[in-house]
Scaffold this motif. Structure first.
Motif, mmCIF file in Angstrom:
data_model
loop_
_atom_site.group_PDB
_atom_site.id
_atom_site.type_symbol
_atom_site.label_atom_id
_atom_site.label_comp_id
_atom_site.label_asym_id
_atom_site.label_seq_id
_atom_site.Cartn_x
_atom_site.Cartn_y
_atom_site.Cartn_z
ATOM 1 N N VAL A 70 37.083 37.551 38.535
ATOM 2 C CA VAL A 70 38.370 37.733 37.860
ATOM 3 C C VAL A 70 39.357 36.725 38.442
ATOM 4 C CG1 VAL A 70 40.278 39.320 37.394
ATOM 5 C CG2 VAL A 70 37.933 40.199 37.534
ATOM 6 N N MET A 71 39.985 35.945 37.570
ATOM 7 C CA MET A 71 41.028 35.000 37.984
ATOM 8 C C MET A 71 42.301 35.341 37.208
ATOM 9 S SD MET A 71 39.008 31.350 38.378
ATOM 10 C CE MET A 71 39.393 30.953 36.707
ATOM 11 N N VAL A 72 43.324 35.730 37.924
ATOM 12 C CA VAL A 72 44.597 36.120 37.309
ATOM 13 C C VAL A 72 45.560 34.945 37.407
ATOM 14 C CG1 VAL A 72 46.489 37.785 37.369
ATOM 15 C CG2 VAL A 72 44.177 38.520 37.970
ATOM 16 N N ASP A 75 51.561 33.946 36.965
ATOM 17 C CA ASP A 75 52.600 34.859 36.484
ATOM 18 C C ASP A 75 52.063 36.264 36.194
ATOM 19 O OD1 ASP A 75 51.247 34.586 34.072
ATOM 20 O OD2 ASP A 75 52.903 33.584 33.035
ATOM 21 N N GLY A 76 50.735 36.443 36.282
ATOM 22 C CA GLY A 76 50.136 37.764 36.081
ATOM 23 C C GLY A 76 50.014 38.195 34.637
ATOM 24 N N ASN A 77 50.279 37.293 33.686
ATOM 25 C CA ASN A 77 50.249 37.663 32.272
ATOM 26 C C ASN A 77 48.933 37.342 31.568
ATOM 27 O OD1 ASN A 77 52.835 38.827 32.071
ATOM 28 N ND2 ASN A 77 53.739 36.778 32.102
ATOM 29 N N GLU A 78 48.047 36.644 32.269
ATOM 30 C CA GLU A 78 46.731 36.323 31.723
ATOM 31 C C GLU A 78 45.696 36.465 32.825
ATOM 32 O OE1 GLU A 78 47.545 32.970 28.274
ATOM 33 O OE2 GLU A 78 46.594 32.357 30.144
ATOM 34 N N ALA A 79 44.457 36.659 32.394
ATOM 35 C CA ALA A 79 43.356 36.664 33.350
ATOM 36 C C ALA A 79 42.100 36.189 32.635
ATOM 37 C CB ALA A 79 43.134 38.048 33.941
ATOM 38 N N ASP A 80 41.256 35.512 33.398
ATOM 39 C CA ASP A 80 39.950 35.090 32.918
ATOM 40 C C ASP A 80 38.903 35.902 33.661
ATOM 41 O OD1 ASP A 80 40.476 32.831 31.059
ATOM 42 O OD2 ASP A 80 41.480 32.011 32.827
#
Length: 153
Positions: A70-72, A75-80
């Motif tokens: 998990v890569m956030v 800004d914490g608004n997206e994650a891969d």
């Protein structure tokens, strides 16, 4: 409700374990883009993605995730998310099963309602013999699920 990437991941695992496609609707953006080795062009829209995933989970046996990354975003608004999985599928002559391994690459984004939803989904599957068999099974399954959910192919 998926208000963080970890909440989203827990909800995703709940969807997969329960095979609850109504629950899936809560975590997929209407504009989701789905890539699979079975289609030359990406499929777009929540209903067709629901049909594709509903068919896939009905085919998979002994499905399990092995590893997760998990890569956030800063800004914490997206994650891969990268989720490595394994399963078995029915062999063509019904004499057993074929093993497969795969990777779900999922991008989630926080929406205006503060909930995370899937905006991009890409699936990779190997080995090729199993992928070909999965394609045969998935072709009929997606047609049935698209009709069930009112999705256009």
């Amino acid at each position: 409700m998926a208000t963080s990437p970890s909440d989203f991941l827990a909800k995703w695992h709940q969807v997969v374990a329960s095979r609850d496609m109504d629950l899936l609707e809560q975590i997929v953006a209407e504009t989701v883009e789905f890539h699979t080795p079975l289609y030359l062009k990406p499929k777009r829209g929540a209903l067709i993605v629901k049909a594709i995933l509903a068919s896939a989970v009905s085919i998979f046996q002994d499905f399990v995730y092995f590893r997760e990354w998990v890569m956030v975003s800063e800004d914490g608004n997206e994650a891969d998310l990268a989720l490595e999985f394994g399963a078995n599928i029915p062999n063509k002559d019904e004499s057993g099963t074929l093993p497969l391994k795969g990777l779900d690459l999922i991008k989630i984004r926080r929406g205006p309602d503060n909930l995370f939803r899937i905006v991009h989904f890409e699936v990779m599957i190997r080995p090729v013999k199993t992928l070909i068999r999965f394609g045969e099974l998935q072709s009929a399954g997606v047609m049935a699920m698209a009709k069930k959910y009112g999705a256009k192919l």
